[in-house]
Every structure is written in C-alpha cells, then in structure tokens.
Write a protein that holds these residues in place. Sequence first.
Motif, short mmCIF file in Angstrom:
data_model
loop_
_atom_site.label_atom_id
_atom_site.label_comp_id
_atom_site.label_asym_id
_atom_site.label_seq_id
_atom_site.Cartn_x
_atom_site.Cartn_y
_atom_site.Cartn_z
N LEU A 293 -42.26 -32.64 104.72
CA LEU A 293 -42.86 -33.94 104.43
C LEU A 293 -42.87 -34.87 105.62
O LEU A 293 -43.58 -35.88 105.60
CB LEU A 293 -42.12 -34.61 103.27
CG LEU A 293 -42.16 -33.89 101.92
CD1 LEU A 293 -41.27 -34.60 100.91
CD2 LEU A 293 -43.59 -33.80 101.40
N GLY A 294 -42.07 -34.57 106.63
CA GLY A 294 -41.95 -35.49 107.75
C GLY A 294 -41.07 -36.68 107.37
O GLY A 294 -40.51 -36.75 106.29
N MET A 295 -40.96 -37.61 108.28
CA MET A 295 -40.20 -38.83 108.01
C MET A 295 -41.08 -39.86 107.32
O MET A 295 -42.31 -39.76 107.34
CB MET A 295 -39.62 -39.39 109.31
CG MET A 295 -38.54 -38.52 109.93
SD MET A 295 -37.00 -38.49 108.96
CE MET A 295 -36.32 -40.11 109.34
N ALA A 296 -40.43 -40.86 106.75
CA ALA A 296 -41.11 -41.97 106.06
C ALA A 296 -42.04 -41.46 104.97
O ALA A 296 -43.12 -42.00 104.75
CB ALA A 296 -41.86 -42.85 107.05
N PHE A 297 -41.60 -40.42 104.25
CA PHE A 297 -42.39 -39.99 103.10
C PHE A 297 -42.22 -41.00 101.97
O PHE A 297 -41.38 -41.89 102.02
CB PHE A 297 -42.05 -38.56 102.68
CG PHE A 297 -40.59 -38.30 102.36
CD1 PHE A 297 -40.11 -38.47 101.09
CD2 PHE A 297 -39.72 -37.84 103.35
CE1 PHE A 297 -38.78 -38.21 100.77
CE2 PHE A 297 -38.39 -37.57 103.06
CZ PHE A 297 -37.92 -37.77 101.77
N ASP A 298 -43.04 -40.87 100.94
CA ASP A 298 -43.20 -41.98 99.99
C ASP A 298 -42.01 -42.18 99.05
O ASP A 298 -41.57 -43.31 98.85
CB ASP A 298 -44.48 -41.78 99.18
CG ASP A 298 -45.71 -41.87 100.05
OD1 ASP A 298 -46.03 -42.97 100.51
OD2 ASP A 298 -46.32 -40.82 100.33
N VAL A 299 -41.53 -41.11 98.44
CA VAL A 299 -40.46 -41.24 97.44
C VAL A 299 -39.46 -40.11 97.60
O VAL A 299 -39.84 -38.94 97.68
CB VAL A 299 -41.02 -41.23 96.00
CG1 VAL A 299 -39.91 -41.00 94.98
CG2 VAL A 299 -41.76 -42.53 95.69
N GLU A 300 -38.18 -40.48 97.65
CA GLU A 300 -37.10 -39.51 97.44
C GLU A 300 -36.47 -39.82 96.10
O GLU A 300 -36.16 -40.99 95.81
CB GLU A 300 -36.04 -39.55 98.53
CG GLU A 300 -34.88 -38.62 98.22
CD GLU A 300 -34.20 -38.03 99.44
OE1 GLU A 300 -33.55 -36.98 99.28
OE2 GLU A 300 -34.30 -38.61 100.53
N TYR B 190 -36.35 -45.03 97.45
CA TYR B 190 -35.32 -44.18 96.84
C TYR B 190 -35.30 -44.54 95.36
O TYR B 190 -34.95 -45.66 94.98
CB TYR B 190 -33.97 -44.42 97.50
CG TYR B 190 -33.95 -43.90 98.92
CD1 TYR B 190 -33.62 -42.59 99.19
CD2 TYR B 190 -34.32 -44.73 99.98
CE1 TYR B 190 -33.63 -42.09 100.49
CE2 TYR B 190 -34.33 -44.25 101.28
CZ TYR B 190 -33.99 -42.93 101.52
OH TYR B 190 -34.03 -42.44 102.81
N VAL B 191 -35.70 -43.60 94.54
CA VAL B 191 -35.92 -43.86 93.11
C VAL B 191 -34.94 -43.00 92.32
O VAL B 191 -34.84 -41.78 92.55
CB VAL B 191 -37.38 -43.54 92.73
CG1 VAL B 191 -37.61 -43.81 91.25
CG2 VAL B 191 -38.34 -44.38 93.58
N HIS B 192 -34.25 -43.62 91.37
CA HIS B 192 -33.18 -42.93 90.66
C HIS B 192 -33.29 -43.08 89.15
O HIS B 192 -33.49 -44.17 88.65
CB HIS B 192 -31.82 -43.45 91.15
CG HIS B 192 -31.57 -43.15 92.59
ND1 HIS B 192 -31.69 -44.09 93.58
CD2 HIS B 192 -31.27 -41.98 93.21
CE1 HIS B 192 -31.45 -43.52 94.75
NE2 HIS B 192 -31.19 -42.24 94.55
N ALA B 193 -33.15 -41.96 88.48
CA ALA B 193 -33.18 -41.91 87.02
C ALA B 193 -31.79 -42.15 86.46
O ALA B 193 -30.78 -41.80 87.08
CB ALA B 193 -33.72 -40.56 86.55
N GLY B 194 -31.75 -42.73 85.26
CA GLY B 194 -30.48 -43.01 84.61
C GLY B 194 -29.81 -41.76 84.07
O GLY B 194 -30.35 -40.65 84.10
N MET B 195 -28.62 -41.96 83.54
CA MET B 195 -27.80 -40.87 83.02
C MET B 195 -27.95 -40.78 81.50
O MET B 195 -28.00 -41.79 80.80
CB MET B 195 -26.33 -41.10 83.35
CG MET B 195 -26.02 -41.13 84.85
SD MET B 195 -26.17 -39.51 85.66
CE MET B 195 -27.76 -39.69 86.49
N VAL B 196 -28.01 -39.56 81.00
CA VAL B 196 -28.05 -39.31 79.56
C VAL B 196 -26.65 -38.92 79.11
O VAL B 196 -26.02 -38.03 79.70
CB VAL B 196 -29.05 -38.19 79.22
CG1 VAL B 196 -29.09 -37.95 77.71
CG2 VAL B 196 -30.44 -38.55 79.73
N GLY B 197 -26.17 -39.58 78.08
CA GLY B 197 -24.81 -39.34 77.62
C GLY B 197 -24.76 -38.58 76.31
O GLY B 197 -25.77 -38.41 75.60
#
Length: 415
Positions: A246-253, A284-291
């Motif tokens: 993807l190279g650097m400065a890609f859109d979403v991790e 940097y996009v993060h999903a929540g935790m399922v309990g």
Amino acid sequence: MDKLSGMRSWRASDVPRLCDLGLPAAVTPLRLHDTGTGTTRPTRPGETARMYVCGITPYDATHLGHANTYLAFDLVNRVWRDLGHIVHYVQNATDVDDPLLERAQETGQDWRELADREIQLFRDDMTALRILPPDRYVGAVEAIPLIVEMVEKLRAKDATYEVDGDIYFPVAADPDFGRVSRLSRERMAPLFAERGGDPGRAGKRDPLDALVWMMRRPGEPGWESPFGEGRPGWHVECSAISIEYLGMAFDVEGGGSDLAFPHHEMSASHAQVATGERPHARFYVHAGMVGLDGAKMSKSRGNLVFVSKLREAGTDPMAIRLALLAHHYRSDWEWTRTELEAAEARLERWRAAAARPAGQAAAPVADAVRGRLAEDLDTPGAVATLDAWAAAEGTDEAAPAQVKAIADALLGVAL
C-alpha cells in the motif's frame, strides 16, 4: 514483480451496482472516526482507496468479536465502492506467534496444521457472512523476507539494539510515538504487558521498546536471517506487509480497539522510522469490543461465541450480520440470545417486504442509508431506515428489487 504470491483469500459475493438499477449515484464522502486525532472527519481517497486491516492469529477463529471488526471494514469497502472508488484492501494473518505456538503445544497439534485449519475456518466464515475479501491476504510466514528487509532498514537507521540476541526497536527513535493511540506512558505500560509486550525484560533501554526479531528458542520454528535464525515480532509484520502493498500514507488502518496500543502504535513507528516518511496511515479506525457474560470476548477468558458454531446450529449468516449491524461499530456491547432473535425477526420482515409486488419508492431509502453510513458508519440508523421501508405500504413496483439491492450493496445483507 511481486515479492510474494499471497495466501489464498476467499470468494467474493457479487455487489450490485445501484446506478444500474436506476438509483442515483452516491456523492457524500465517508466520514470516519480517527483514533489518532480523536476526531471524525471525511476520508479523501484518490481514485484508489487503500486500506489495511489487521488479521487474525489463527486459533479460536472466528468469534463474534472478529466478525464485528471485519464487518466494520467491509462496510468501509462497500461505501467506497458505492462512491466509485477502486478499493485496494490488504489483510494479514499472523500465522506464527507466541499465542499460536502456545495453543499448539497445549493441544499437542502441529502449529502449522493448527494455523492452516483455523485460517480455512476463517475463510469459510467470512464467505458465509459476505465479507468482501482482501485483494492481498498475506501470512506472516510468507512475509518473512519483507520483515527481514524491514528490520535491516531499521538497523541501517540505528533504530535497533540487541538483548541476548533478540532485536528490539527503541520507541525513542520515532518522535511521533504515541500519536496513534494518544495514551500517556502511564497508561501504555500496563497495556503493553497485557497485550503481548515484555516491559519488565532486563536489558531493555525502555520498557516500551518492541521486539522485532526473536532468536529461535528450543522447540520453536525459526528462519534464517542476517541477524540469526529466528522469527519476527508481531508489530513489524504489519509494518512490512502494509508498506509493501500500500505504500505510506494509505487511507485507513483498521482493527479492533485493543490494537490501537501497542500494535498500531508500534507498527506506525516501525514504518515511519524505516522509510523516513510519515504518516503510516491517514486514519486509524477501531471497532469496539463484543462481550459475553459481562466481559470482553477473548481467547484467554474462553468466553467466545463462534460464527461457525452458530452456522452449524442452523443460524442464517445474514441474521448474524444483522445482529452485528444493529450496533455502531465503535460501541462496546454484549452478545445475548435476544440479540440474535431480534435479528432473525428483522431478517424475516425485510425478506417478506422485498418479496411484495410493490413498495414505497427506493430512491429516498438509498439516500437515507447512504447518509447514515457516510456518517461514521451509522448502521443502527441505516437499519432503522430499512425497518421503516419494510413496515410501510407503497405502489412502486420497482421498489422491492431496488431496496433488495440497497440492502445487499451497502449493508451486505442478502434478502
């Protein structure tokens, strides 16, 4: 010429093109919450949108926490495609690491056979849930040449040191260390210990310094390298794979919220120091935790609900998907049987409505669903829009087929 052929991904489901069905084109950019800035802002990819999502360590796959994460980034993929972007999506699989080797030893299995079996189960679950596959699905083992190259680049920048033959990355080498997770060092320390780090190891310059190459231990696998036979650290794996494809400065991790630190923090620092460029990723996009039972689903607790077990019990994968879509991707929530029952009832209502000879016009539905998804993937709002359409009567004979395509293309729900 590609350095790696890549592991086999999984089969993609067809995605309807809504403009081919007489619906207007999407125009609203996708806004996402960026952990690195703490803000929700528009993504601005070029013609090709680039996304990297951290994959599984292949044991105990696929639990609902996994499914929740990969569904979130499947929605990013779908929204971008609907906007007309080409999406270049890369995902890894950490098919050699301490937790995998420990599980193999506990159960008396060959670690490679365990990894292969769990990766195949993951593929099957992703196919059933209609998660669009990555263009590149890359295992850590096959990426070892890339990882060795990355460690060599860090060594050339004087950004490694040895402790008893193991090679560490000094976090002080990156002046931006800490900008991904925005955590204080006091908060980082316990999380580092909890999430695979070794802050107490004697000989380290800084408790937070990260292992990038581990010398081979007795009874464990190892690969030849210029710095001795061994295997890679966890974080450098994703740095090497992501910048290769993807190279650097890609859109979403992306990944689960438990990856913000140390994994994404360390991966970004490795990449930025090795290349001399920044940022590693724009979002940097993060999903929540399922309990379950009052605690986050985790392998260590053993409180896991598996997609494969639900499917074996006869649960429609689209009901599983709808149960997940009922919650915003960044929220932490608890799985219950009631969640699944509500999703099964919703799926039945939607399918009955899509089978009617006519319904309310579909264009406003497309606009509303797109609008909700564009606002940081507001799936509860998008689901409510389809609930309202299913509950109403109408006379537009084209609407049921069009709304069926909207549910498919944007939410990935096959009616």
